[in-house]
Design an enzyme around this catalytic site. Structure first.
Site, PDB file in Angstrom:
ATOM      1  N   LYS A 158       0.819  -1.215   0.000  1.00 46.86           N
ATOM      2  CA  LYS A 158       0.000   0.000   0.000  1.00 46.86           C
ATOM      3  C   LYS A 158       0.862   1.278   0.000  1.00 46.86           C
ATOM      4  O   LYS A 158       2.083   1.208   0.211  1.00 46.86           O
ATOM      5  CB  LYS A 158      -0.933  -0.041   1.222  1.00 46.86           C
ATOM      6  CG  LYS A 158      -1.956  -1.193   1.168  1.00 46.86           C
ATOM      7  CD  LYS A 158      -2.930  -1.137   2.357  1.00 46.86           C
ATOM      8  CE  LYS A 158      -3.965  -2.248   2.283  1.00 46.86           C
ATOM      9  NZ  LYS A 158      -5.001  -2.131   3.347  1.00 46.86           N
TER      10      LYS A 158
ATOM     11  N   HIS B 287      -2.152  -5.430   1.397  1.00 43.54           N
ATOM     12  CA  HIS B 287      -3.425  -6.121   1.124  1.00 43.54           C
ATOM     13  C   HIS B 287      -3.113  -7.513   0.621  1.00 43.54           C
ATOM     14  O   HIS B 287      -2.152  -7.703  -0.131  1.00 43.54           O
ATOM     15  CB  HIS B 287      -4.232  -5.387   0.036  1.00 43.54           C
ATOM     16  CG  HIS B 287      -5.322  -6.245  -0.549  1.00 43.54           C
ATOM     17  ND1 HIS B 287      -6.567  -6.366   0.037  1.00 43.54           N
ATOM     18  CD2 HIS B 287      -5.334  -7.083  -1.635  1.00 43.54           C
ATOM     19  CE1 HIS B 287      -7.291  -7.227  -0.680  1.00 43.54           C
ATOM     20  NE2 HIS B 287      -6.569  -7.674  -1.698  1.00 43.54           N
TER      21      HIS B 287
ATOM     22  N   ASN C 273      -2.132   0.039   6.956  1.00 44.49           N
ATOM     23  CA  ASN C 273      -1.624  -1.258   7.433  1.00 44.49           C
ATOM     24  C   ASN C 273      -0.776  -1.986   6.398  1.00 44.49           C
ATOM     25  O   ASN C 273      -0.669  -3.206   6.421  1.00 44.49           O
ATOM     26  CB  ASN C 273      -2.786  -2.115   7.940  1.00 44.49           C
ATOM     27  CG  ASN C 273      -3.811  -2.373   6.853  1.00 44.49           C
ATOM     28  OD1 ASN C 273      -3.639  -1.926   5.731  1.00 44.49           O
ATOM     29  ND2 ASN C 273      -4.847  -3.110   7.179  1.00 44.49           N
TER      30      ASN C 273
ATOM     31  N   GLU D 117      -9.242 -10.396  -8.154  1.00 48.96           N
ATOM     32  CA  GLU D 117      -8.310  -9.294  -7.961  1.00 48.96           C
ATOM     33  C   GLU D 117      -7.128  -9.381  -8.931  1.00 48.96           C
ATOM     34  O   GLU D 117      -6.668  -8.359  -9.459  1.00 48.96           O
ATOM     35  CB  GLU D 117      -7.849  -9.273  -6.501  1.00 48.96           C
ATOM     36  CG  GLU D 117      -9.000  -8.924  -5.555  1.00 48.96           C
ATOM     37  CD  GLU D 117      -8.695  -9.139  -4.074  1.00 48.96           C
ATOM     38  OE1 GLU D 117      -7.563  -9.561  -3.735  1.00 48.96           O
ATOM     39  OE2 GLU D 117      -9.592  -8.881  -3.251  1.00 48.96           O
TER      40      GLU D 117
ATOM     41  N   TYR E 236     -12.530  -2.684  -3.803  1.00 49.80           N
ATOM     42  CA  TYR E 236     -13.061  -2.663  -2.431  1.00 49.80           C
ATOM     43  C   TYR E 236     -14.592  -2.589  -2.404  1.00 49.80           C
ATOM     44  O   TYR E 236     -15.174  -2.109  -1.425  1.00 49.80           O
ATOM     45  CB  TYR E 236     -12.460  -1.487  -1.652  1.00 49.80           C
ATOM     46  CG  TYR E 236     -11.047  -1.745  -1.143  1.00 49.80           C
ATOM     47  CD1 TYR E 236     -10.765  -2.816  -0.280  1.00 49.80           C
ATOM     48  CD2 TYR E 236      -9.986  -0.914  -1.491  1.00 49.80           C
ATOM     49  CE1 TYR E 236      -9.474  -3.052   0.198  1.00 49.80           C
ATOM     50  CE2 TYR E 236      -8.692  -1.140  -1.018  1.00 49.80           C
ATOM     51  CZ  TYR E 236      -8.449  -2.218  -0.171  1.00 49.80           C
ATOM     52  OH  TYR E 236      -7.175  -2.446   0.309  1.00 49.80           O
TER      53      TYR E 236
HETATM   54  P1  IDP Z   1      -7.965  -6.924   5.471  1.00 52.04           P
HETATM   55  O1  IDP Z   1      -7.132  -5.924   4.677  1.00 52.04           O
HETATM   56  O2  IDP Z   1      -7.207  -7.447   6.658  1.00 52.04           O
HETATM   57  O3  IDP Z   1      -8.575  -7.993   4.624  1.00 52.04           O
HETATM   58  P2  IDP Z   1     -10.598  -5.673   5.554  1.00 52.04           P
HETATM   59  O4  IDP Z   1     -11.586  -5.860   6.655  1.00 52.04           O
HETATM   60  O5  IDP Z   1     -10.872  -6.353   4.247  1.00 52.04           O
HETATM   61  O6  IDP Z   1      -9.159  -6.081   6.117  1.00 52.04           O
HETATM   62  O7  IDP Z   1     -10.459  -4.113   5.306  1.00 52.04           O
HETATM   63  C1  IDP Z   1      -9.827  -3.592   4.155  1.00 52.04           C
HETATM   64  C2  IDP Z   1      -8.922  -2.448   4.567  1.00 52.04           C
HETATM   65  O8  IDP Z   1      -9.715  -1.373   5.050  1.00 52.04           O
HETATM   66  C3  IDP Z   1      -7.966  -2.773   5.727  1.00 52.04           C
HETATM   67  O9  IDP Z   1      -6.789  -3.423   5.297  1.00 52.04           O
HETATM   68  C4  IDP Z   1      -7.702  -1.375   6.283  1.00 52.04           C
HETATM   69  O10 IDP Z   1      -6.752  -0.685   5.472  1.00 52.04           O
HETATM   70  C5  IDP Z   1      -9.055  -0.709   6.114  1.00 52.04           C
HETATM   71  N1  IDP Z   1      -9.896  -0.850   7.319  1.00 52.04           N
HETATM   72  C6  IDP Z   1     -10.638  -1.913   7.697  1.00 52.04           C
HETATM   73  N2  IDP Z   1     -11.312  -1.695   8.825  1.00 52.04           N
HETATM   74  C7  IDP Z   1     -10.994  -0.437   9.185  1.00 52.04           C
HETATM   75  C8  IDP Z   1     -11.378   0.394  10.303  1.00 52.04           C
HETATM   76  O11 IDP Z   1     -12.154   0.006  11.169  1.00 52.04           O
HETATM   77  N3  IDP Z   1     -10.814   1.635  10.349  1.00 52.04           N
HETATM   78  C9  IDP Z   1      -9.952   2.091   9.399  1.00 52.04           C
HETATM   79  N4  IDP Z   1      -9.575   1.361   8.329  1.00 52.04           N
HETATM   80  C10 IDP Z   1     -10.088   0.102   8.222  1.00 52.04           C
HETATM   81 MG    MG Z   2     -10.020  -7.869   3.101  1.00 53.68          MG
END
Ligand code: IDP
Ligand code: MG
Length: 156
Positions: free
Chosen positions: A9, A115, A112, A126, A49
């Site tokens: 990212k 992905h 984070n 994807e 997304y």
């Molecule tokens: P993942 O990346 O671990 O699969 P997902 O639930 O699919 O997690 O969420 C996609 C992305 O959205 C996350 O990697 C993160 O960058 C962001 N995200 C998810 N939940 C939150 C939140 O509660 N606050 C802020 N960003 C979030």
């Molecule tokens: Mg996800």
């Protein structure tokens, strides 16, 4: 063999962690079969997304993912989807276990770093969204006979 889709990212690129993160995947034994730097368009981010549309963090997530260049990768290996998710760690950097990419390199819950596809269906979808035909390559690595036990005729 499974192929999964990974995004390093914008925070990973801006923090100069691309090499360190790619190294984690390579050291595990995963094969890089596709890799390029790109800037994600708003349309592509929305498609990628789409399952998160309507959630509180969605607008910020799309803004973040389209803000600066990313590195996208196709990684191949036995159980690659789950292996990569385990290497990445839990979604929130503040909660991800030490030893994982998110646990070791970040503390933010939205920035984070990485992905990874969460299912075979997601990986297929994807990979097709981000890589054109011919951009994911089939090739043998010189060291593969020491990454997997192939004595029974398949990679184990
Ligand atoms: P993942 O990346 O671990 O699969 P997902 O639930 O699919 O997690 O969420 C996609 C992305 O959205 C996350 O990697 C993160 O960058 C962001 N995200 C998810 N939940 C939150 C939140 O509660 N606050 C802020 N960003 C979030
Ligand atoms: Mg996800």
């Amino acid at each position: 063999m499974e192929t999964t889709f990974i995004i390093l990212k914008p925070d990973a690129v801006q923090r100069c962690l691309v090499g360190s993160i790619v190294t984690r995947f390579e050291q595990k034994g995963l094969q890089v079969v596709g890799m390029k730097m790109m800037k994600i368009s708003a349309e592509l981010a929305a498609e990628h997304y789409k399952d998160h549309a309507g959630k509180g963090f969605y607008a910020g997530l799309v803004r973040f993912m389209t803000s600066e260049p990313v590195v996208v990768m196709a990684l191949r290996g036995v159980g690659a989807i789950t292996v990569c998710r385990n290497l990445m760690g839990a979604t929130f950097g503040s909660k991800a276990a030490a030893g994982t990419i998110r646990g070791d390199f970040g503390i933010s819950n939205s920035f984070n770093l990485v992905h990874g596809s969460d299912s075979p269906e997601a990986a297929t979808r994807e990979l097709a969204l981000f890589f054109k035909s011919g951009e994911v390559l089939d090739y043998a690595r010189a060291g593969d006979s020491w990454v997997y036990d192939t004595s029974a005729g398949k990679a184990e």
